[in-house]
Enzyme design. Structure first.
Site, PDB file in Angstrom:
ATOM      1  N   GLY A 109       8.671   4.856  -7.775  1.00 54.06           N
ATOM      2  CA  GLY A 109       8.276   3.964  -7.069  1.00 54.06           C
ATOM      3  C   GLY A 109       9.119   2.526  -7.451  1.00 54.06           C
ATOM      4  O   GLY A 109      10.032   2.750  -8.133  1.00 54.06           O
ATOM      5  N   GLN A 110       8.585   1.694  -6.962  1.00 55.37           N
ATOM      6  CA  GLN A 110       9.572   0.414  -7.251  1.00 55.37           C
ATOM      7  C   GLN A 110       9.834  -0.008  -8.803  1.00 55.37           C
ATOM      8  O   GLN A 110      10.965  -0.257  -8.966  1.00 55.37           O
ATOM      9  CB  GLN A 110       8.803  -1.022  -6.451  1.00 55.37           C
ATOM     10  CG  GLN A 110       9.613  -2.287  -6.378  1.00 55.37           C
ATOM     11  CD  GLN A 110       9.002  -3.433  -6.406  1.00 55.37           C
ATOM     12  OE1 GLN A 110       7.563  -3.406  -6.201  1.00 55.37           O
ATOM     13  NE2 GLN A 110       9.629  -4.414  -5.739  1.00 55.37           N
TER      14      GLN A 110
ATOM     15  N   ASP B  85       6.966  12.391 -10.568  1.00 55.65           N
ATOM     16  CA  ASP B  85       6.248  11.886  -9.449  1.00 55.65           C
ATOM     17  C   ASP B  85       5.657  13.077  -8.481  1.00 55.65           C
ATOM     18  O   ASP B  85       5.707  13.971  -8.813  1.00 55.65           O
ATOM     19  CB  ASP B  85       7.311  11.170  -8.616  1.00 55.65           C
ATOM     20  CG  ASP B  85       6.511   9.781  -7.901  1.00 55.65           C
ATOM     21  OD1 ASP B  85       5.410   9.985  -7.349  1.00 55.65           O
ATOM     22  OD2 ASP B  85       6.910   8.435  -8.059  1.00 55.65           O
TER      23      ASP B  85
ATOM     24  N   ASP C 163       1.123  15.637 -10.266  1.00 52.43           N
ATOM     25  CA  ASP C 163       0.124  14.908  -9.492  1.00 52.43           C
ATOM     26  C   ASP C 163      -0.544  14.012 -10.647  1.00 52.43           C
ATOM     27  O   ASP C 163      -1.214  14.833 -11.541  1.00 52.43           O
ATOM     28  CB  ASP C 163      -0.732  15.981  -8.792  1.00 52.43           C
ATOM     29  CG  ASP C 163      -1.979  15.174  -8.088  1.00 52.43           C
ATOM     30  OD1 ASP C 163      -1.890  13.979  -8.160  1.00 52.43           O
ATOM     31  OD2 ASP C 163      -2.722  15.960  -7.189  1.00 52.43           O
TER      32      ASP C 163
ATOM     33  N   TYR D 166      -8.044  -2.411  -4.482  1.00 52.64           N
ATOM     34  CA  TYR D 166      -6.836  -2.329  -5.615  1.00 52.64           C
ATOM     35  C   TYR D 166      -7.335  -3.353  -6.637  1.00 52.64           C
ATOM     36  O   TYR D 166      -7.227  -2.742  -7.849  1.00 52.64           O
ATOM     37  CB  TYR D 166      -5.644  -2.865  -5.093  1.00 52.64           C
ATOM     38  CG  TYR D 166      -4.606  -2.915  -5.924  1.00 52.64           C
ATOM     39  CD1 TYR D 166      -3.791  -1.935  -6.544  1.00 52.64           C
ATOM     40  CD2 TYR D 166      -3.830  -4.281  -6.010  1.00 52.64           C
ATOM     41  CE1 TYR D 166      -2.861  -2.352  -7.486  1.00 52.64           C
ATOM     42  CE2 TYR D 166      -2.840  -4.563  -6.923  1.00 52.64           C
ATOM     43  CZ  TYR D 166      -2.304  -3.408  -7.567  1.00 52.64           C
ATOM     44  OH  TYR D 166      -1.064  -3.545  -8.279  1.00 52.64           O
TER      45      TYR D 166
ATOM     46  N   ILE E 258       6.585  -8.360  -7.531  1.00 53.98           N
ATOM     47  CA  ILE E 258       7.765  -8.154  -8.097  1.00 53.98           C
ATOM     48  C   ILE E 258       8.658  -8.048  -7.118  1.00 53.98           C
ATOM     49  O   ILE E 258       8.745  -7.216  -5.946  1.00 53.98           O
ATOM     50  CB  ILE E 258       7.703  -6.886  -8.793  1.00 53.98           C
ATOM     51  CG1 ILE E 258       6.654  -6.736  -9.904  1.00 53.98           C
ATOM     52  CG2 ILE E 258       9.191  -6.502  -9.558  1.00 53.98           C
ATOM     53  CD1 ILE E 258       6.781  -7.775 -10.959  1.00 53.98           C
TER      54      ILE E 258
HETATM   55  C1  AKB Z   1       0.482  -6.152  -4.300  1.00 53.77           C
HETATM   56  O1  AKB Z   1       0.678  -7.090  -3.747  1.00 53.77           O
HETATM   57  O2  AKB Z   1      -0.460  -5.590  -3.964  1.00 53.77           O
HETATM   58  C2  AKB Z   1       1.112  -6.094  -5.694  1.00 53.77           C
HETATM   59  C3  AKB Z   1       0.461  -6.702  -6.679  1.00 53.77           C
HETATM   60  C4  AKB Z   1       0.468  -8.196  -6.843  1.00 53.77           C
HETATM   61  O3  AKB Z   1      -0.048  -6.038  -7.691  1.00 53.77           O
HETATM   62  N1  AKB Z   1       2.333  -6.248  -5.485  1.00 53.77           N
END
Ligand code: AKB
Length: 319
Positions: free
Chosen positions: A12-13, A35, A53, A143, A173
Site C-alpha cells: 500500500g501507499q 500483502d 491475509d 473507518y 499522507i
Molecule cells: C483517509 O483519508 O481515509 C486517510 C486518513 C486520513 O486516515 N488518508
C-alpha cells in the site's frame, strides 16, 4: 533486540515506502514484506515477500514463526471513503487484523507492534482547530470507528498484558511513489498527477476544506522514530496526535500555480465532503514532540516542489 520485522500490507501507499526505509535501516533479510496479493511489483521483487491475509490468524502465526519475527507493522486497512461503501468489510479487516497481531503479542510470539491510527478518530463534536490529544471523539465513519475502537484495544492490551504497542494518528499522507487508495485526503495526491498530465484538476472537496496533511518522508520518519524510542518515553499507548501542515484545496492549488502558472482547479464535492467536514482542520501534537522528539520537516511549498519534480520525471520516463 535486533528487529526481525514483518510488514502486513506492504504493497500500500505507506507500507511500500516503510518497507524500503526499514530495509535500508535493518537490512533486507530482516524485513519481510507481505500483502494479500502481488499488487506492487516493486515491493514483491525487492526482497523477501509473502502472500498473507491479514484476517487469517493462523497464517500470520506461521509467517511469524517461519521468519523468526519479533516486530510487526500492521499497515493493512480499508480507509475512510471505501469504508463507507463496504462497512462490514472495513470493520472485519480493520478489527480482525488488529486483534490477530495484538493476540500474537499477548501470547509472546512477537515483542513489538506498530499500528497506525488516523485523524478519522475525531468527529463533528471534536474541537476543530489545534485538536488536543485528549478530547471528545465521536467518529462518524466506519473507518474512524475502527480506529477509535482499535486505539482503546491497543491501550487495553498494553495495560493488561504489557504489549509494547506504538501508534500515531496519521493525517492525510502525500507521496509520489504509490497512489493512496480509498481515502478522503487522496485529492492531495491526485491533484499533483493531474497538474502534470492535464494542467487541471476537478476536486471532490470544496475549496475551503482545511485538513491536516503530511509528506510521506515525514510520516515514515515519525513511524521509525516512535518505534525506536525508549520504551519509557512512550507514555501514550492508544495513539499519538501527529501533525505537520494544514491546507485547503484552494491553498494547494495556489502552491501548484507557483510552479505551473496555467494550472486550474474546479470543485465538484461528493460524499467525501461530509467525511472531511467531520475531521479536524489542524492538530496539536505537542505530546509526540515532547515524549519522543517528533519534528516535521516539509512545508507545503517543499512538498509541491518535490511532488512535481518526482512525478514530472516519472511521467517523462513512461512516455
Ligand atoms: C483517509 O483519508 O481515509 C486517510 C486518513 C486520513 O486516515 N488518508
Amino acid at each position: 533486540m535486533t528487529p526481525k520485522i514483518l510488514i502486513i500490507g506492504a504493497c500500500g501507499q505507506i507500507g511500500s515506502e516503510l518497507t524500503f526505509k526499514l530495509r535500508e535501516i535493518y537490512g533486507d533479510k530482516n524485513v519481510i514484506a507481505s500483502d494479500i496479493s502481488y499488487s506492487n511489483l516493486e515491493i514483491v521483487n525487492s526482497g523477501i515477500f509473502e502472500i498473507l491475509d491479514a484476517e487469517d490468524y493462523a497464517a500470520i502465526k506461521v509467517c511469524v514463526e517461519k521468519h523468526d519475527i519479533n516486530t510487526v507493522y500492521l499497515m493493512a486497512a480499508i480507509l475512510s471513503a471505501t469504508g463507507e461503501k463496504y462497512p462490514m468489510k472495513a470493520w472485519n479487516l480493520n478489527m480482525n487484523s488488529l486483534f490477530h497481531v495484538l493476540n500474537l503479542a499477548k501470547a509472546k510470539f512477537i515483542k513489538k507492534v506498530f499500528w497506525p491510527s488516523s485523524i478519522a478518530v475525531f468527529g463533528t463534536t471534536t474541537p476543530k482547530k489545534n485538536t488536543p490529544q485528549f478530547t471528545v471523539m465521536e467518529p462518524s465513519t466506519v473507518y474512524g470507528i475502527t480506529k477509535q475502537v482499535g486505539e482503546r484495544w491497543c491501550e487495553y492490551y498494553h495495560n493488561k498484558y504489557a504489549v509494547d504497542i506504538r501508534s500515531v494518528r496519521y493525517p492525510g499522507i502525500i507521496s509520489w511513489k504509490t497512489m493512496p487508495g480509498g481515502g478522503t485526503t487522496d485529492y492531495a495526491v491526485e491533484i499533483y498527477h493531474k497538474a502534470i498530465t492535464d494542467k487541471k484538476y476537478e476536486c471532490f472537496l470544496k475549496e475551503d476544506t482545511a485538513l491536516p496533511m503530511m509528506f510521506m518522508d515525514d510520516a515514515i520518519k515519525a513511524t521509525v522514530d516512535i518505534m525506536s524510542a525508549d520504551n519509557e518515553d512512550i507514555k501514550i499507548r492508544s495513539s499519538y496526535n501527529l501533525s505537520a501542515i494544514s491546507f485547503t484545496p484552494k491553498e494547494l492549488a495556489e502552491s501548484i500555480k507557483q510552479e505551473i502558472p496555467d494550472f486550474t482547479i474546479t470543485y465538484n464535492p461528493d460524499f467525501r465532503q461530509a467525511i472531511a467536514n467531520s475531521w479536524p482542520k489542524s492538530i496539536d501534537d505537542s505530546n509526540a514532540r515532547e515524549d519522543w522528539n517528533w519534528k516535521h520537516k516539509f512545508s507545503l511549498q517543499d512538498i509541491t516542489k518535490e511532488m512535481l519534480k518526482q512525478l514530472g520525471e516519472k511521467y517523462k520516463n513512461q512516455s
